[in-house]
Design a protein around this motif. Structure first.
Motif, PDB file in Angstrom:
ATOM      1  N   ALA A  29       0.397  -1.478   0.019  1.00  0.00           N
ATOM      2  CA  ALA A  29      -0.191  -0.154   0.135  1.00  0.00           C
ATOM      3  C   ALA A  29       0.784   1.398   0.375  1.00  0.00           C
ATOM      4  CB  ALA A  29      -0.801  -0.160   1.409  1.00  0.00           C
ATOM      5  N   LEU A  30       1.959   0.919   0.464  1.00  0.00           N
ATOM      6  CA  LEU A  30       2.650   2.376   0.944  1.00  0.00           C
ATOM      7  C   LEU A  30       3.729   2.544   0.102  1.00  0.00           C
ATOM      8  CD1 LEU A  30       3.460   2.589   4.907  1.00  0.00           C
ATOM      9  CD2 LEU A  30       1.507   3.935   3.500  1.00  0.00           C
ATOM     10  N   THR A  31       4.007   1.555  -1.075  1.00  0.00           N
ATOM     11  CA  THR A  31       5.337   1.997  -1.933  1.00  0.00           C
ATOM     12  C   THR A  31       4.293   1.637  -3.387  1.00  0.00           C
ATOM     13  OG1 THR A  31       5.918  -0.448  -1.711  1.00  0.00           O
ATOM     14  CG2 THR A  31       6.863   0.624  -0.725  1.00  0.00           C
ATOM     15  N   GLY A  32       4.077   0.855  -3.465  1.00  0.00           N
ATOM     16  CA  GLY A  32       3.028   0.662  -4.626  1.00  0.00           C
ATOM     17  C   GLY A  32       3.706  -0.340  -5.781  1.00  0.00           C
ATOM     18  N   GLU A  33       4.882  -0.998  -4.845  1.00  0.00           N
ATOM     19  CA  GLU A  33       5.426  -1.877  -5.117  1.00  0.00           C
ATOM     20  C   GLU A  33       5.002  -3.096  -5.929  1.00  0.00           C
ATOM     21  OE1 GLU A  33       8.669  -2.210  -7.319  1.00  0.00           O
ATOM     22  OE2 GLU A  33       9.596  -1.638  -5.367  1.00  0.00           O
ATOM     23  N   LEU A  80      -2.150   3.690   5.646  1.00  0.00           N
ATOM     24  CA  LEU A  80      -1.102   2.894   6.529  1.00  0.00           C
ATOM     25  C   LEU A  80      -2.855   2.387   6.717  1.00  0.00           C
ATOM     26  CD1 LEU A  80       0.898   1.763   7.406  1.00  0.00           C
ATOM     27  CD2 LEU A  80       1.220   4.038   8.996  1.00  0.00           C
ATOM     28  N   LYS A  81      -3.735   4.240   7.646  1.00  0.00           N
ATOM     29  CA  LYS A  81      -4.422   3.823   8.662  1.00  0.00           C
ATOM     30  C   LYS A  81      -5.670   3.388   7.822  1.00  0.00           C
ATOM     31  CE  LYS A  81      -7.917   6.839  10.828  1.00  0.00           C
ATOM     32  NZ  LYS A  81      -8.031   5.930  12.292  1.00  0.00           N
ATOM     33  N   SER A  82      -6.425   3.455   6.671  1.00  0.00           N
ATOM     34  CA  SER A  82      -7.301   2.443   5.984  1.00  0.00           C
ATOM     35  C   SER A  82      -6.838   1.397   5.762  1.00  0.00           C
ATOM     36  CB  SER A  82      -7.579   3.240   4.793  1.00  0.00           C
ATOM     37  OG  SER A  82      -8.228   2.583   3.547  1.00  0.00           O
TER      38      SER A  82
END
Length: 429
Positions: free
Chosen positions: A224-228, A340-342
């Motif tokens: 979710a955070l990196t979009g990797e 991150l919260k979601s």
């Protein structure tokens, strides 16, 4: 119970009447038809339909745009799947695509243009239609198959991963890159990402299984955070997909499924598996970094995740850490904290509640109530392509908890919430 639900749905819907004159022969001698004969041809052609004896297939058909979803496509998919669920002559349904992509997600450039033209209500309508389809798919009463042959990003995953069978191939490339364009993982992403297997050891029962059974993995936060990106084999390993087959064998799978006269999920599953492969992630796969992912992405905040990655990079000189850091630092600071919260809230909520929350967040983004980051991200990456978005706020430390929490609060009385048919489709909820 399923029959009871089906009767309830039929009683609340107009019966689906098939017009035989709308059937035409395709190149493969398969009948094709439209659930909306009056629809403009150019809109119908964005989602084609292939009819077989006991099944129907929706074919995403915007290959030049990597099958990015438009409002008309989301609406047509909903109408088709609703009518197919009601039709007792249809045993199961499929979704596939034309071109080198399955679906690259929502057509965010179109949304960007609508926002700049002051047509925010049309954007909200798109998200309502899309999320309702995701819910329909996640609660579908008939077996359904999605063939993810090619690029599968964002909402493209949303219209397939909540389904029963997800077939990936050697061409599949999956990602959730929303934070990099100032948005958030949506279309059910906070539901299916948050339910990735707790132990990566599940993916390898033969090779050194005990090595992997040592801790829960935070792959969900990492993606979710990196979009990797993940490939098809990695999607199998994570549980995002159910079957893997080489692209060249897909015609055999489709031919086999097309001959089935059944609605038995086990028969359908075995038919897919006949042409499947047993696969294991490459030694270079990110999934072998599960210990680092656990250590870094289990932190409470985005700032702490970055600090953990920086410490690990300094100690191990692992290029993976630097790559993850760069991906995170390219993203919108506000999007990172909202995402991150979601994702973490989604671990404790059913699909319908995840979609309602995601709709609130999406409405806040497109309405520019908190930030212009969504439009700025689309502009920088997909319109002007200068790849230099001017995020607001510009730094993580400037993003307060209050800013993030405002994306999640219930919409005001003048802004209706997402209304899903939960009472009908899941009466026991």
């Amino acid at each position: 119970m399923k029959m009871h639900k089906l009767k309830a749905l039929l009683s609340l819907s107009k019966p689906f009447r098939r017009n035989d004159s709308s059937f035409i022969l395709s190149n493969h001698y398969c009948r094709q038809f439209s659930a909306q004969p009056s629809y403009a041809d150019y809109l119908q052609e964005q989602v084609l339909v292939e009819g077989r004896a006991k099944s129907r297939a929706a074919i995403l058909n915007r290959p030049s745009a990597l099958n990015a979803l438009t409002p008309s496509m989301a609406g047509r998919l909903s109408r088709l799947y609703e009518s197919w669920e009601e039709n007792s002559d249809i045993g199961f349904v499929m979704m596939k695509s034309n071109g080198r992509a399955f679906c690259s997600g929502a057509d965010v450039v179109t949304l960007y243009e609508l926002i700049n033209e002051g047509k925010v209500e049309e954007c909200k309508k798109f998200f309502q239609t899309l999320y309702k389809f995701v819910y329909l798919l996640g609660t579908y009463l008939k077996p359904n198959v999605a063939i993810l042959d090619g690029v599968t990003m964002g909402s493209g995953a949303g219209i397939s991963l909540p389904g029963m069978f997800r077939v990936v191939t050697n061409r599949t490339v999956y990602s959730n890159p929303e934070a990099q364009i100032g948005f958030h993982p949506d279309a059910g992403a906070s539901y299916y990402l948050s339910r990735l297997p707790g132990y990566l050891g599940k993916f390898n029962k033969i090779l050194l299984i005990s090595r992997f059974l040592c801790g829960a993995t935070l792959v969900r936060e990492y993606l979710a955070l990196t979009g990797e990106k993940l490939n098809g084999v990695e999607m199998i390993a994570c549980g995002l997909a159910t079957h893997y087959s080489h692209n060249e064998r897909l015609p055999w799978i489709e031919e086999r499924l097309g001959k089935l006269i059944t609605d038995d999920r086990l028969v359908i599953e075995n038919s897919i598996a006949q042409y499947g492969d047993i696969v294991y992630p490459d030694t270079r796969s990110v999934l072998h970094k599960f210990e680092k992912i656990d250590k870094c992405f289990s932190q409470d905040t985005v700032e702490e995740i970055i600090e953990a990655l920086e410490r690990d990079a300094a100690e191990s000189h692992d290029e993976w850490c630097n790559t993850a850091l760069n991906k995170i630092k390219e993203a919108s600071p506000l999007s990172l904290k909202v995402a991150l919260k979601s994702i973490r809230e989604g671990r404790f909520q059913p699909l319908d509640q995840c979609l309602v929350r995601e709709y609130r967040i999406s409405v806040n983004w497109v309405s520019k109530r908190m930030s212009d980051d969504f439009c700025e991200g689309v502009r920088a990456r997909l319109v002007d392509k200068d790849f230099a978005p001017k995020w607001d706020p510009t730094r993580l430390e400037e993003v307060t908890n209050d800013m993030v929490d405002r994306f999640f609060i219930q919409l005001d009385e003048l802004e209706p919430e997402l209304n899903l048919a939960t009472a009908i489709r899941e009466p026991s909820m």
